[in-house]
Design an enzyme around this catalytic site. Structure first.
Site, short mmCIF file in Angstrom:
data_model
loop_
_atom_site.label_atom_id
_atom_site.label_comp_id
_atom_site.label_asym_id
_atom_site.label_seq_id
_atom_site.Cartn_x
_atom_site.Cartn_y
_atom_site.Cartn_z
N ASP A 1 -6.66 -6.00 -4.44
CA ASP A 1 -5.99 -4.81 -4.38
C ASP A 1 -6.90 -3.54 -4.07
OD1 ASP A 1 -3.98 -5.91 -5.52
OD2 ASP A 1 -3.86 -5.01 -7.26
N ARG B 1 -3.14 -6.15 3.36
CA ARG B 1 -2.13 -5.51 2.97
C ARG B 1 -2.01 -4.04 3.29
NH1 ARG B 1 -2.27 -5.40 -2.99
NH2 ARG B 1 -2.43 -7.66 -3.08
P1 FDA Z 1 7.95 5.21 -0.81
O1 FDA Z 1 7.41 5.77 -2.20
O2 FDA Z 1 7.96 6.28 0.29
O3 FDA Z 1 9.26 4.62 -1.36
C1 FDA Z 1 10.25 4.04 -0.41
C2 FDA Z 1 11.47 3.82 -1.35
O4 FDA Z 1 11.13 2.77 -2.16
C3 FDA Z 1 11.76 4.71 -2.28
O5 FDA Z 1 12.91 5.76 -1.56
C4 FDA Z 1 12.54 4.03 -3.35
O6 FDA Z 1 14.03 3.64 -3.03
C5 FDA Z 1 12.03 2.92 -3.40
N1 FDA Z 1 10.77 2.63 -4.45
C6 FDA Z 1 9.25 3.08 -4.17
N2 FDA Z 1 8.53 3.04 -5.30
C7 FDA Z 1 9.53 2.80 -6.25
C8 FDA Z 1 9.54 2.70 -7.91
N3 FDA Z 1 8.31 2.90 -8.46
N4 FDA Z 1 10.58 2.76 -8.51
C9 FDA Z 1 11.79 2.55 -7.78
N5 FDA Z 1 11.97 2.60 -6.55
C10 FDA Z 1 11.03 2.70 -5.71
N6 FDA Z 1 -1.16 0.78 -3.84
C11 FDA Z 1 -2.60 0.73 -3.97
O7 FDA Z 1 -2.76 1.97 -4.01
N7 FDA Z 1 -3.22 -0.32 -4.02
C12 FDA Z 1 -2.78 -1.70 -3.94
O8 FDA Z 1 -3.62 -2.51 -3.93
C13 FDA Z 1 -1.36 -1.66 -3.69
N8 FDA Z 1 -0.67 -2.93 -3.87
C14 FDA Z 1 0.48 -3.03 -3.45
C15 FDA Z 1 1.02 -4.46 -3.21
C16 FDA Z 1 2.52 -4.44 -2.80
C17 FDA Z 1 3.04 -5.79 -2.70
C18 FDA Z 1 3.25 -3.17 -3.03
C19 FDA Z 1 4.60 -3.32 -2.34
C20 FDA Z 1 2.85 -2.10 -3.10
C21 FDA Z 1 1.19 -1.92 -3.22
N9 FDA Z 1 0.67 -0.66 -3.70
C22 FDA Z 1 -0.63 -0.43 -3.84
C23 FDA Z 1 1.57 0.45 -3.90
C24 FDA Z 1 1.94 1.26 -2.96
O9 FDA Z 1 0.80 1.98 -2.51
C25 FDA Z 1 2.89 2.49 -3.14
O10 FDA Z 1 2.66 3.14 -4.09
C26 FDA Z 1 4.43 1.95 -3.46
O11 FDA Z 1 4.74 0.65 -2.74
C27 FDA Z 1 5.67 2.76 -3.27
O12 FDA Z 1 5.52 3.38 -1.96
P2 FDA Z 1 6.71 2.85 -0.93
O13 FDA Z 1 5.60 2.31 0.41
O14 FDA Z 1 7.47 1.84 -1.13
O15 FDA Z 1 7.24 3.90 -0.16
#
Ligand code: FDA
Length: 311
Positions: A137, A186
């Site tokens: 991570d 990732r």
């Molecule tokens: P965005 O925040 O724009 O969300 C898009 C949509 O997804 C939202 O409109 C909503 O529908 C849904 N959504 C997103 N988050 C939600 C929540 N908490 N609850 C409910 N719905 C939600 N970060 C990091 O800094 N270091 C890391 O190592 C990792 N590792 C990691 C692994 C995996 C498999 C994932 C999916 C994510 C991570 N992250 C991470 C977290 C990542 O940086 C980010 O904070 C989250 O994925 C939320 O951002 P989105 O890309 O989904 O987009």
């Protein structure tokens, strides 16, 4: 990160760091019930049960034993043991596609790179014996340099080691050029509260950086995990990889346990590779605060649950 999320995130993080809020979340039944939406449980057995259920839907798993910033070597050793147990459980579940994901501060990075390496190396060796992947991570920006140093060493020892890169960090577009060749990446937006001189703040800028990084990593032949729930970004990747010969052999979608389950099932049902990140363990509070801060509606969900149960 929508505009409102960008503005609200620091406030939500401040609330979540308040001791009374922490007590509400960790010591009350409704608080713990909210956490269960995002955390598979406190034990490896619970995490494996979730992995099995997802496996039945054709979704692969990535186990994350929760914990960060180990304060003592004893805590770091406990995290190492937890990962060795997880690798044992994965090896026994021969029908499951499962990997692990580690945080380096959980393994002693705050003390030194050498301390961390001493705990990571046995995990890599156990993973190599079982042919399981190990992902690292990415934590807050102060850890990026050390994480990339450890990654290079880890990838040399075991080639199925990869790392998360955060699109919101301004430096990441440079970092993408210095990765070990063939290393799995990732790609995430980034989950920590960062100052604007190191990270893009506007959703639009983060999304543009994400798309550009995807292109760079694709051109440089890295296997890529698209770790987002953002439909627009997922669509863009899908269209692009569909056109590539054998593209889906090195790109997969990844999402978090408890987030956009509909989208996880939809993509898997359409035959795309999907893996879900499954956090488990007793140290779930910092992880929960990041999930709450990502979406103000989650905080609403938290309080409405408390009120409903208190009635
Ligand atoms: P965005 O925040 O724009 O969300 C898009 C949509 O997804 C939202 O409109 C909503 O529908 C849904 N959504 C997103 N988050 C939600 C929540 N908490 N609850 C409910 N719905 C939600 N970060 C990091 O800094 N270091 C890391 O190592 C990792 N590792 C990691 C692994 C995996 C498999 C994932 C999916 C994510 C991570 N992250 C991470 C977290 C990542 O940086 C980010 O904070 C989250 O994925 C939320 O951002 P989105 O890309 O989904 O987009």
């Amino acid at each position: 990160m929508g505009l409102s999320v960008g503005i609200l995130r620091p406030t939500i993080v401040r609330i979540a760091h308040h001791p009374w809020f922490r007590r509400l979340a960790t010591q009350t039944r409704p608080g713990r019930a909210v956490a269960r939406r995002f955390v598979a449980g406190e034990t490896l057995a619970e995490a494996m049960a979730v992995a099995r259920t997802l496996g039945e839907e054709g979704i692969a798993a990535m186990l994350d034993h929760l914990g960060e910033n180990a304060g003592t070597q004893l805590q770091a050793l406990a995290a190492r043991e937890a990962y060795l147990s997880a690798l044992g459980a994965i090896a026994d579940a021969t029908d499951l596609d499962a990997a692990i994901s580690v945080k380096l501060t959980q393994l002693g990075l705050d003390e030194s790179i050498e301390r961390c390496w001493g705990n990571l190396a046995p995990i890599l060796d156990a993973a190599a014996a079982r042919r399981s992947s190990v992902m690292i991570d990415m934590e807050s920006h102060g850890y990026v340099d050390d994480t990339l140093v450890v990654l290079a060493r880890a990838h040399e020892r075991y080639e199925r080691t990869g790392v998360a890169l955060q699109a919101y960090l301004r430096r990441t577009e440079q970092d993408a050029f210095g990765l070990p060749p063939g290393c799995r990446v990732r790609l995430v937006k980034g989950a920590y509260l960062e100052p604007s001189d190191v990270a893009h703040e506007r959703k639009q800028d983060v999304d543009v950086a994400f798309a550009r990084l995807f292109s760079t990593l694709l051109q440089r032949n890295h296997p890529i995990d698209i770790a987002t729930h953002d439909r627009g970004l997922i669509e863009g990747v899908r269209e692009r990889v569909d056109r590539l010969d054998g593209g889906w052999s090195r790109v997969e979608f990844q999402m978090l346990y408890g987030v956009r389950r509909d989208l996880q099932a939809q993509l898997a049902g359409q035959g795309y590779p999907v893996r879900v990140y499954i956090p488990y363990g007793t140290e779930w509070y910092p992880y929960l605060t990041r999930r709450l801060a990502e979406r103000p509606a989650n905080l609403w969900f938290f309080f409405s649950n408390l009120v409903r149960t208190a009635r």
